[in-house]
Structures are given as structure tokens and as C-alpha cells.
Design a protein around this motif. Structure first.
Motif, PDB file in Angstrom:
ATOM      1  N   CYS B   6       0.862  -1.191   0.000  1.00 53.19           N
ATOM      2  CA  CYS B   6       0.000   0.000   0.000  1.00 53.19           C
ATOM      3  C   CYS B   6       0.892   1.233   0.000  1.00 53.19           C
ATOM      4  O   CYS B   6       1.752   1.381   0.873  1.00 53.19           O
ATOM      5  CB  CYS B   6      -0.875   0.028   1.247  1.00 53.19           C
ATOM      6  SG  CYS B   6      -1.808  -1.483   1.467  1.00 53.19           S
ATOM      7  N   ILE B   7       0.690   2.094  -0.982  1.00 59.30           N
ATOM      8  CA  ILE B   7       1.558   3.273  -1.074  1.00 59.30           C
ATOM      9  C   ILE B   7       0.733   4.555  -1.034  1.00 59.30           C
ATOM     10  O   ILE B   7      -0.380   4.615  -1.546  1.00 59.30           O
ATOM     11  CB  ILE B   7       2.444   3.246  -2.340  1.00 59.30           C
ATOM     12  CG1 ILE B   7       1.592   3.122  -3.606  1.00 59.30           C
ATOM     13  CG2 ILE B   7       3.443   2.098  -2.272  1.00 59.30           C
ATOM     14  CD1 ILE B   7       2.382   3.330  -4.885  1.00 59.30           C
ATOM     15  N   ASP B  39       6.776   3.743   2.990  1.00 62.24           N
ATOM     16  CA  ASP B  39       6.198   2.850   1.990  1.00 62.24           C
ATOM     17  C   ASP B  39       7.254   2.510   0.952  1.00 62.24           C
ATOM     18  O   ASP B  39       7.404   1.376   0.540  1.00 62.24           O
ATOM     19  CB  ASP B  39       5.007   3.514   1.278  1.00 62.24           C
ATOM     20  CG  ASP B  39       4.001   4.117   2.244  1.00 62.24           C
ATOM     21  OD1 ASP B  39       4.167   3.930   3.458  1.00 62.24           O
ATOM     22  OD2 ASP B  39       3.068   4.795   1.779  1.00 62.24           O
ATOM     23  N   VAL B  63      -4.972   4.535  -2.928  1.00 60.22           N
ATOM     24  CA  VAL B  63      -6.318   5.091  -2.955  1.00 60.22           C
ATOM     25  C   VAL B  63      -6.148   6.587  -3.177  1.00 60.22           C
ATOM     26  O   VAL B  63      -5.592   7.282  -2.319  1.00 60.22           O
ATOM     27  CB  VAL B  63      -7.061   4.827  -1.630  1.00 60.22           C
ATOM     28  CG1 VAL B  63      -8.456   5.441  -1.658  1.00 60.22           C
ATOM     29  CG2 VAL B  63      -7.133   3.332  -1.349  1.00 60.22           C
ATOM     30  N   GLY B 115       3.566   1.174   5.068  1.00 60.91           N
ATOM     31  CA  GLY B 115       4.578   1.901   5.815  1.00 60.91           C
ATOM     32  C   GLY B 115       4.092   2.062   7.251  1.00 60.91           C
ATOM     33  O   GLY B 115       2.903   1.919   7.530  1.00 60.91           O
ATOM     34  N   THR B 118       2.039   7.517   7.519  1.00 57.27           N
ATOM     35  CA  THR B 118       2.267   8.532   6.500  1.00 57.27           C
ATOM     36  C   THR B 118       2.853   9.747   7.206  1.00 57.27           C
ATOM     37  O   THR B 118       2.511  10.014   8.356  1.00 57.27           O
ATOM     38  CB  THR B 118       0.945   8.940   5.817  1.00 57.27           C
ATOM     39  OG1 THR B 118      -0.035   9.175   6.830  1.00 57.27           O
ATOM     40  CG2 THR B 118       0.454   7.854   4.891  1.00 57.27           C
ATOM     41  N   GLY B 123      -0.916   8.730  11.016  1.00 58.03           N
ATOM     42  CA  GLY B 123      -2.027   8.017  11.635  1.00 58.03           C
ATOM     43  C   GLY B 123      -1.665   6.642  12.156  1.00 58.03           C
ATOM     44  O   GLY B 123      -2.079   6.245  13.233  1.00 58.03           O
ATOM     45  N   SER B 124      -0.893   5.883  11.372  1.00 52.23           N
ATOM     46  CA  SER B 124      -0.603   4.493  11.723  1.00 52.23           C
ATOM     47  C   SER B 124      -1.876   3.694  11.916  1.00 52.23           C
ATOM     48  O   SER B 124      -1.939   2.827  12.773  1.00 52.23           O
ATOM     49  CB  SER B 124       0.193   4.402  13.034  1.00 52.23           C
ATOM     50  OG  SER B 124       1.529   4.597  12.802  1.00 52.23           O
ATOM     51  N   GLU B 125      -2.893   3.988  11.162  1.00 51.59           N
ATOM     52  CA  GLU B 125      -4.176   3.336  11.407  1.00 51.59           C
ATOM     53  C   GLU B 125      -4.589   2.378  10.301  1.00 51.59           C
ATOM     54  O   GLU B 125      -5.282   1.394  10.556  1.00 51.59           O
ATOM     55  CB  GLU B 125      -5.281   4.397  11.541  1.00 51.59           C
ATOM     56  CG  GLU B 125      -5.245   5.141  12.846  1.00 51.59           C
ATOM     57  CD  GLU B 125      -6.556   5.840  13.078  1.00 51.59           C
ATOM     58  OE1 GLU B 125      -7.429   5.236  13.691  1.00 51.59           O
ATOM     59  OE2 GLU B 125      -6.705   6.991  12.609  1.00 51.59           O
TER      60      GLU B 125
HETATM   61  N1  LIG Z   1      -4.249   6.748   0.156  1.00 53.31           N
HETATM   62  C1  LIG Z   1      -3.575   5.621   0.418  1.00 53.31           C
HETATM   63  N2  LIG Z   1      -3.483   4.640  -0.512  1.00 53.31           N
HETATM   64  C2  LIG Z   1      -2.805   3.485  -0.253  1.00 53.31           C
HETATM   65  N3  LIG Z   1      -2.183   3.249   0.916  1.00 53.31           N
HETATM   66  C3  LIG Z   1      -2.232   4.197   1.871  1.00 53.31           C
HETATM   67  C4  LIG Z   1      -2.928   5.412   1.686  1.00 53.31           C
HETATM   68  N4  LIG Z   1      -2.812   6.149   2.820  1.00 53.31           N
HETATM   69  C5  LIG Z   1      -2.077   5.411   3.675  1.00 53.31           C
HETATM   70  N5  LIG Z   1      -1.710   4.238   3.114  1.00 53.31           N
HETATM   71  C6  LIG Z   1      -0.880   3.171   3.710  1.00 53.31           C
HETATM   72  O1  LIG Z   1      -1.117   3.147   5.105  1.00 53.31           O
HETATM   73  C7  LIG Z   1       0.081   3.399   5.828  1.00 53.31           C
HETATM   74  C8  LIG Z   1      -0.248   4.122   7.130  1.00 53.31           C
HETATM   75  O2  LIG Z   1      -0.910   5.319   6.864  1.00 53.31           O
HETATM   76  P1  LIG Z   1      -1.533   6.227   8.023  1.00 53.31           P
HETATM   77  O3  LIG Z   1      -2.483   5.354   8.753  1.00 53.31           O
HETATM   78  O4  LIG Z   1      -2.178   7.366   7.290  1.00 53.31           O
HETATM   79  O5  LIG Z   1      -0.355   6.672   8.866  1.00 53.31           O
HETATM   80  C9  LIG Z   1       0.964   4.159   4.862  1.00 53.31           C
HETATM   81  O6  LIG Z   1       2.323   4.038   5.183  1.00 53.31           O
HETATM   82  C10 LIG Z   1       0.595   3.462   3.539  1.00 53.31           C
HETATM   83  O7  LIG Z   1       1.293   2.233   3.416  1.00 53.31           O
END
Ligand SMILES: Nc1ncnc2c1ncn2[C@@H]1O[C@H](COP(=O)(O)O)[C@@H](O)[C@H]1O
Ligand SMILES: Cc1cc2nc3c(=O)[nH]c(=O)nc-3n(C[C@H](O)[C@H](O)[C@H](O)COP(=O)(O)OP(=O)(O)OC[C@H]3O[C@@H](n4cnc5c(N)ncnc54)[C@H](O)[C@@H]3O)c2cc1C
Lengths: 319, 246
Positions: B6-7, B39, B63, B115, B118, B123-125
């Protein structure tokens, strides 16, 4: 309705961060006009002290293997207990484990979630929570639109309030689902406060010239009772262990005091430390960018300044 | 091995942070966007290494709108085999996770990589949500991964240390430093990326569970107070009496 607070008990003991979330949950519950229930999975020697934070009930759930964290089984148990107690808000610590649980619980409870809240929710217009984003360069206010909510709270976001009475811990038994994950080994450095929870941090960078010189940093940290940290190139070069690396790609911290010696203050470094309450920068270059983000600055050679500061701290502590 | 990474797209690490539309939206004027470092450097590279050793396929998924294709092409240039973009705004973590889980459900991925967070939303969610939606184990903040057929050994960061765990079968993992070394795409990779498949899928409908109300910038520092390098007693006094932190 109630607020359920999951409190971590690493090695059978609740740490300051645990009392922080208990306080957070109790304060939130009281502004919502409902009860705050604390939950620990397995035992903790100081579980009764959670009552002092204003919890009306503390549950100890037995039946899960201790020190065998698995987000899948833990979130199953927490969601089940939330349901049993009609909790529509679940509060957790924003630790490594807390983060792994937040998203899972949000799905189970069909809840909106915020990870890393830095203050109590604002209930004046619905339910809003603030957190730091853009690696500390901005703060966002999120509105949670769902009936159920899951919030993980960033360490050092509020002071634990332990002015109440200790209470008896209620024992319950849970059955955990079988899991596909086994913890084989845990390595932690005992006795030292982990960086994300540390209130005082002494950090050093490439200005140290080499790992053999770290003695002066450790002496200052010991004198203060602080945890040590470092900049990324220092961890990359294996001068210091990786878990000490703070910044955008390392650990993000928000201690009360961050002392940085021989660190230039690159934007990626600041991203992990700019939420610190007070920043002290020691650098021989008066033009170092870090001074712009600092509260107190000392322009000088760290090899002279740091030992002098250690001596001054010792003198102050013994006075 | 069939792997999914997921990127996400984030402002460059040095980008200036400002807001528009009454402080409800990030102002992206003049900002360079990059593939989120965790990522790219850790999740994607480790997935590519695993297929290089064991054979298999790496799919990257994002996404987001069509303007994100540039970072998807970069991931393909680094070595992913094919890509999927779910054509909707990533309005909250649930939107991202539910769309990815919905896609991944039918594809039998052995490991889903993310990753650790972000660098914009921190968020790490998303990873935990995907794992729950697919009823899979989740290992977060992984700094090392070895796979022996159906058994994976993962080292993950915890407060002040690390933990080694073993996972059976498919799982979701979020990658942190240590997992792999950054790879710079070469000319051949960039050329090949142009012809690799990028499938665009319509999103599923869902409600936005968390909405952004307002951004604020942190209060500016009032300016540094310089202390004479000879006089550390004064610094200690200020830290005690003025700043009240010791
Ligand atoms: N829009 C997105 N599309 C695909 N993967 C995502 C997206 N946003 C976040 N991710 C994946 O989710 C991880 C954690 O994101 P977050 O929860 O926003 O910190 C990121 O490191 C990406 O691997
Ligand atoms: C995508 C990305 C992510 C990054 N993430 C991070 C991160 O998470 N954390 C991080 O730290 N970095 C990160 N970096 C690296 C960052 O850009 C800097 O390169 C790094 O922080 C510099 O480390 P430093 O300050 O220790 O070294 P330097 O920049 O070399 O600074 C050394 C400082 O020490 C001072 N000095 C030297 N000798 C003395 C002396 N005797 N007495 C006093 N002062 C002295 C010098 O004046 C100088 O200011 C990242 C970079 C990128 C591109």
C-alpha cells in the motif's frame, strides 16, 4: 453508556502513561456525564491506583497470555468487554501496541478513530479531537461523526491526576481466540524510561565525532534522570542503537525538556522533537538552524559545555 | 509469493506547510509530492527483495485521484510488477482501508505491506484496519522480516526495545526502518514502468467517519535565549525557575 480505557501493564506494572490515559478517560467520562471503566489484560501490581484517577471501576481480564501481545486477540477481548459494558468510547495509549489496536477496534466497533490525540476532546459541537500532523508542523481538529469512538492518546498530553481513592480491582475471565502469532522473544532495556514516554531527553548528533565520546552525554542524562536520543546519521552509522533515533523517520517525542548537543536541526530532525515543551541547543555554530527552534541556546564546544552542564546539574540536585 | 504494498503520496519532507479554504485544506500550491518514505524505502523494497529471492509478484495499490499516478509509476520503476489505483479521495483512514481490503479480499495475497505511518497524517491506522477487515494478524513497526514458506519471522519495535514474533500464514505488516535499504530507480526501471499495468478501479461507497474541521499551525517560538557557555549554573537556574522543567 460508558468510557472504557485500556491500560497497558508491561511486565505486570502500570506506568505513568497508563495513569495518563486513565485520567484522560475519567475526565472525558465526567464531561460526558457517564462512567469511566479501566481495563487491564492480566495483572498489575499497582492496578488499584487507577481508582485515584477517577475511574469508577477497574477490570482485570484474565485468560490472555501475558507479555504475548497480539493485536488480533487483544482487540477481540477489548471490543467484547466494551460491548458488555455498553462503552461507546474506547481510550488507549498511543504506544506501539496502542496504535496496532486503535484501527482494529475502530473496525470492530464501527467507530471513527483518531490516533495520537494531544488534548481532551471538545464536546461543544459534536465530538472533536486535536492531534499533531505533518510531523509536528501543524495541528488538526478532527470531528468524529460516528456514535462509537476510539481514541489513542499521545504520551505527555496531560498530567495524571491521582487525587482520588484507590479501588478494588474486579476480576473477570475472558476467552481469547486462538491466534496465528507467537511472540518468541522480547528485548527491552530495563530501568530506562523509553523515549516516547520520557519527560527529559538528552540527545546528540554528528558533532560528537564518534561513539567513543558518548560518555559525557550519558553522564548528563544520568545526572538529570533523562533518556538518551540521537540524530539519524548517528544511528545509521551504528554509533548508537536504532531505537534512539528521533525525527521524522525515527521516534517522535514530546518531552518536557529536550537537550540537543551537536545536532544541526535539520527539518527532518525537528519533525520528531518540535513538540517538546522546552528545547535547549548546544552547538558551536551560531548559525545552526536548531537555534531558531530553541528556547535556550548555548554557543560553544559541546566537549566543554556538556560536562560543565552536568556539573551544574549535580550541584543543583545536591543543593 | 503474491505480495501487496500500500503506497501513499505525501508532501516532500521539506515542504512548507500552509492551509487554504478557511484552514480546512492543505495548500498544495508549489509543493512537491513524494512517495511516503516508509512505503517506498522499507515496505516496497522488502517486498521486491522477497520476490527476487522466491519468485512471485508485487502489486502496489493507492487510494487516490489520477494525479497520484506519478508516485505509482515511481513504485513501478523501483521494481513493483503491477499497480492498482482506487479512484477516490483518501478522506479518512477508514475510506482507504475499506477500499484496499475490499480489493485484496479476492486476491490471496501472502503478505500485505504498509509503511509504519504517512508523514502527513501520522495516523498508523490503515494497516490495523485492513488486518481487521480481512481478519488477519497484524504486525506493526516491523524492522526485519524473514519468510520460510508459510512461517514468517518478524522483528517489531516496541517501547524501548523490540520483539521477535512468528506468524503463520497470511498477514498484514507495517514497515519501519531497518526492513530494507532505499533503492533509487535506474533508467531501465523508469522505461519499463511506463508499460507496466496500472488498473484503475471504482471505489466502494461508504461514509466518512472522521472529517477534518480545521488546521492550525503550532504557536511560534518566542525566540532563543542565549546563555554564556561558561555559565551553566545560569542555564540550570532558568530550567528550574523559568521553564520549570527540572
Ligand atoms: N491513500 C492511500 N493509498 C494506499 N495506501 C495508503 C494510503 N494512505 C495510507 N496508506 C498506507 O497506510 C500506511 C499508514 O498510513 P496512516 O495510517 O495514514 O499513517 C501508509 O504508510 C501506507 O502504506
Ligand atoms: C527523508 C529524510 C528523512 C530524515 N529523517 C531524519 C530523522 O528522522 N532524524 C534525523 O535526525 N535526521 C533525519 N534526516 C537527516 C537530516 O536531514 C540531517 O541530515 C540530520 O538530522 C543531521 O544530523 P546531525 O545534526 O547529527 O549532523 P550534522 O548536520 O552534521 O550536524 C552536526 C552539528 O554539530 C555541530 N558541531 C560539530 N562539532 C561540534 C562541537 N564540538 N561542539 C558543538 N557543536 C558541534 C555542527 O555545528 C553541526 O551543527 C532525514 C533526511 C531525509 C532526507
Amino acid at each position: 453508556m460508558s468510557v472504557l480505557i485500556y491500560i497497558e501493564n508491561p511486565n505486570g506494572h502500570i506506568k505513568k502513561s497508563g495513569f495518563e490515559v486513565a485520567t484522560y478517560g475519567a475526565k472525558l467520562a465526567s464531561s460526558m456525564g457517564t462512567n469511566a471503566i479501566g481495563l487491564i489484560l492480566g495483572s498489575a501490581t499497582n492496578a488499584g491506583d487507577l481508582g485515584k484517577c477517577g475511574l469508577s471501576k477497574v477490570l482485570q481480564a484474565n485468560g490472555l497470555p501475558t507479555n504475548e501481545f497480539d493485536a488480533q486477540s487483544y482487540s477481540h477481548v477489548i471490543a467484547q468487554i466494551a460491548k458488555d459494558h455498553q462503552a461507546n468510547v474506547v481510550i488507549l495509549s498511543n504506544t506501539a501496541n496502542g496504535k496496532a489496536l486503535t484501527g482494529r477496534l475502530a473496525i470492530k466497533m464501527e467507530a471513527g478513530s483518531v490516533s495520537g490525540a494531544n488534548a481532551l476532546p471538545d464536546l461543544s459541537d459534536g465530538f472533536s479531537v486535536t492531534k499533531s500532523v505533518y510531523s509536528g508542523k501543524a495541528i488538526v481538529k478532527y470531528k468524529i461523526n460516528t456514535k462509537n469512538k476510539v481514541i489513542s492518546v499521545m504520551g505527555n498530553s496531560l498530567q495524571p491526576d491521582m487525587s482520588g481513592q484507590a479501588i478494588d480491582v474486579e476480576q473477570i475471565t475472558v476467552t481469547a481466540p486462538t491466534t496465528k502469532l507467537k511472540v518468541l522473544e522480547r528485548k527491552t532495556s530495563d530501568g530506562i524510561v523509553p523515549l516516547p514516554e520520557a519527560e527529559l531527553v538528552v540527545s546528540a548528533g554528528r558533532g560528537m565525532k564518534g561513539p567513543e565520546n558518548w560518555g559525557i552525554i550519558e553522564e548528563l542524562a544520568t545526572a538529570l534522570g533523562a533518556t538518551t536520543a540521537c540524530s539519524r546519521p548517528v544511528a545509521d552509522a551504528d554509533w548508537r542503537p536504532h531505537h534512539e533515533h528521533v525525527g521524522q523517520t525515527g521516534v517522535a517525542i514530546r518531552p518536557n525538556l529536550y537537550i540537543a548537543a551537536g545536532i544541526s536541526g535539520a527539518i527532518q530532525h525537528l519533525a520528531g522533537v518540535n513538540n517538546s515543551k522546552v528545547i535547549v541547543v548546544i552547538n558551536k555554530d551560531p548559525e545552526a538552524p536548531f537555534f531558531k527552534a530553541a528556547d535556550y541556546g548555548v554557543v560553544g564546544d559541546l566537549f566543554e559545555v556538556v560536562p560543565r552542564l552536568t556539573a551544574a546539574v549535580k550541584k543543583f540536585k545536591h543543593a | 509469493m503474491n505480495l501487496l504494498v500500500c503506497i501513499s503520496k505525501t508532501p516532500d519532507t521539506t515542504a512548507k506547510i500552509s492551509f487554504k479554504a478557511d484552514d480546512t485544506e492543505y495548500n498544495s500550491d508549489g509543493v512537491t509530492f513524494i512517495l511516503n518514505p516508509y512505503d517506498e524505502w522499507y515496505a516496497l523494497v522488502r517486498a521486491i527483495e522477497l520476490t527476487e529471492q522466491n519468485g512471485g509478484n508485487v502489486t502496489v495499490i493507492n487510494v487516490g485521484p489520477a494525479t497520484n499516478d506519478i508516485i505509482i509509476r515511481k513504485a513501478l520503476a523501483i521494481g513493483a510488477n503491477d499497480a492498482v489505483r482506487i479512484d477516490t479521495d483518501a478522506s479518512d483512514a477508514f475510506t482507504v482501508a475499506s477500499n484496499i481490503a475490499n480489493y485484496a479480499k479476492t486476491k490471496n495475497f501472502d503478505i500485505i505491506f504498509l509503511g509504519k505511518e504517512t508523514i502527513d497524517y501520522n495516523g498508523s491506522e490503515v494497516g490495523a484496519m485492513i488486518a481487521e477487515l480481512m481478519d488477519l494478524p497484524y504486525v506493526s513497526y516491523a524492522s526485519k522480516l524473514d519468510v520460510q514458506s508459510a512461517l514468517s519471522t518478524v522483528t517489531r519495535e516496541i517501547e524501548g526495545g523490540e520483539e521477535v514474533c512468528q506468524v503463520e500464514g497470511s498477514f498484514v505488516l507495517s514497515a519501519a526502518k531497518g526492513m530494507a535499504e532505499q533503492r533509487i530507480p535506474n533508467m531501465k526501471g523508469i522505461m519499463m514502468a511506463k508499460n507496466k499495468p496500472l488498473e484503475v478501479i471504482a471505489p466502494m461507497s461508504g461514509d466518512v467517519r472522521v472529517s477534518t474541521q480545521k488546521f492550525v499551525l503550532p504557536p511560534a517560538k518566542s525566540g532563543v535565549k542565549l546563555i554564556d557557555a561558561e555559565n551553566m549554573d545560569e542555564l540550570v537556574r532558568l530550567l528550574h525557575e523559568e521553564a520549570k522543567v527540572i
